[in-house]
Design an enzyme around this catalytic site. Structure first.
Site, PDB file in Angstrom:
ATOM      1  N   GLY A  20       3.419  -8.370  -3.631  1.00 18.00           N
ATOM      2  CA  GLY A  20       2.235  -8.680  -2.837  1.00 18.00           C
ATOM      3  C   GLY A  20       0.943  -8.132  -3.393  1.00 18.00           C
ATOM      4  O   GLY A  20      -0.123  -8.335  -2.814  1.00 18.00           O
ATOM      5  N   HIS A  21       0.992  -7.423  -4.517  1.00 17.48           N
ATOM      6  CA  HIS A  21      -0.214  -6.773  -5.060  1.00 17.48           C
ATOM      7  C   HIS A  21      -0.324  -7.063  -6.546  1.00 17.48           C
ATOM      8  O   HIS A  21      -0.013  -6.207  -7.353  1.00 17.48           O
ATOM      9  CB  HIS A  21      -0.133  -5.270  -4.828  1.00 17.48           C
ATOM     10  CG  HIS A  21      -1.451  -4.563  -4.916  1.00 17.48           C
ATOM     11  ND1 HIS A  21      -1.969  -4.067  -6.083  1.00 17.48           N
ATOM     12  CD2 HIS A  21      -2.358  -4.268  -3.969  1.00 17.48           C
ATOM     13  CE1 HIS A  21      -3.124  -3.471  -5.852  1.00 17.48           C
ATOM     14  NE2 HIS A  21      -3.378  -3.577  -4.570  1.00 17.48           N
ATOM     15  N   PHE A  22      -0.759  -8.080  -7.001  1.00 18.13           N
ATOM     16  CA  PHE A  22      -1.163  -9.308  -6.346  1.00 18.13           C
ATOM     17  C   PHE A  22      -0.364 -10.430  -6.963  1.00 18.13           C
ATOM     18  O   PHE A  22      -0.169 -10.427  -8.173  1.00 18.13           O
ATOM     19  CB  PHE A  22      -2.651  -9.561  -6.557  1.00 18.13           C
ATOM     20  CG  PHE A  22      -3.532  -8.462  -6.030  1.00 18.13           C
ATOM     21  CD1 PHE A  22      -3.822  -8.389  -4.674  1.00 18.13           C
ATOM     22  CD2 PHE A  22      -4.062  -7.500  -6.868  1.00 18.13           C
ATOM     23  CE1 PHE A  22      -4.654  -7.388  -4.179  1.00 18.13           C
ATOM     24  CE2 PHE A  22      -4.885  -6.493  -6.376  1.00 18.13           C
ATOM     25  CZ  PHE A  22      -5.179  -6.430  -5.034  1.00 18.13           C
TER      26      PHE A  22
ATOM     27  N   VAL B 171      -0.970  -5.729 -10.186  1.00 17.97           N
ATOM     28  CA  VAL B 171      -1.698  -4.486 -10.450  1.00 17.97           C
ATOM     29  C   VAL B 171      -1.070  -3.394  -9.586  1.00 17.97           C
ATOM     30  O   VAL B 171      -0.866  -3.591  -8.383  1.00 17.97           O
ATOM     31  CB  VAL B 171      -3.199  -4.627 -10.097  1.00 17.97           C
ATOM     32  CG1 VAL B 171      -3.930  -3.309 -10.291  1.00 17.97           C
ATOM     33  CG2 VAL B 171      -3.844  -5.725 -10.933  1.00 17.97           C
TER      34      VAL B 171
END
EC number: 4.2.1.59
Length: 153
Positions: free
Chosen positions: A52-54, A59
């Site tokens: 989820g990041h990203f 990252v």
């Protein structure tokens, strides 16, 4: 208590309560118990936070870089105590100052973590910590941590 060799992963697991996916120290390279540590975290695309990041642009979250630095600092502080004195104790964040993120950390990076204890008073430790990738500073902070009894937690 002086420890001549850096702690191995089994000793790290004895010292820190963190487990997958939140254990963010893979190995200790150098250390002087209660004074200094150099460790690393191999950053893999398989880390759960990259989902989820990203998506499409993975990252490592800055707060997890800070957490990795804190875990490293915790290892050097906790290594300065006999293991039996740590029963019933917990080592916690107490403050963060002067945080700077200078570069992104991405899958495939090896995050080098360095922490030096700059002050110790009673049950509080202040640490100057830096994180590097390919010898470039990616993050830095002054971290404060406290040791307390688990029943106070």
């Amino acid at each position: 208590m002086s420890h001549p060799l850096p702690p191995n992963i089994q000793e790290i697991l004895q010292l820190l309560p963190h487990r997958y996916p939140f254990l963010l120290v893979d190995r200790v390279i150098e250390f002087n118990a209660g004074k200094y540590i150099k460790a690393y975290k191999n950053v893999s695309i398989n880390e759960p936070f990259f989902q989820g990041h990203f998506p499409g642009f993975p990252v490592m979250p800055g707060v997890l870089i800070l957490e990795a630095m804190a875990q490293s600092g915790g290892i050097t502080v906790l290594q300065s105590f006999p293991i039996n004195e740590l029963q019933g104790k917990v080592f916690l964040f107490a403050g963060i100052e002067n945080v700077k993120f200078r570069q992104q950390v991405i899958p495939g990076d090896q995050l080098i973590l360095e922490c030096e204890i700059i002050r110790h008073k009673l049950q509080l430790w202040k640490m100057s910590c830096q994180a590097f990738v390919n010898n470039k500073l990616v993050a830095e902070a002054i971290l404060t941590a406290a040791m307390t009894n688990k029943e106070n937690f």
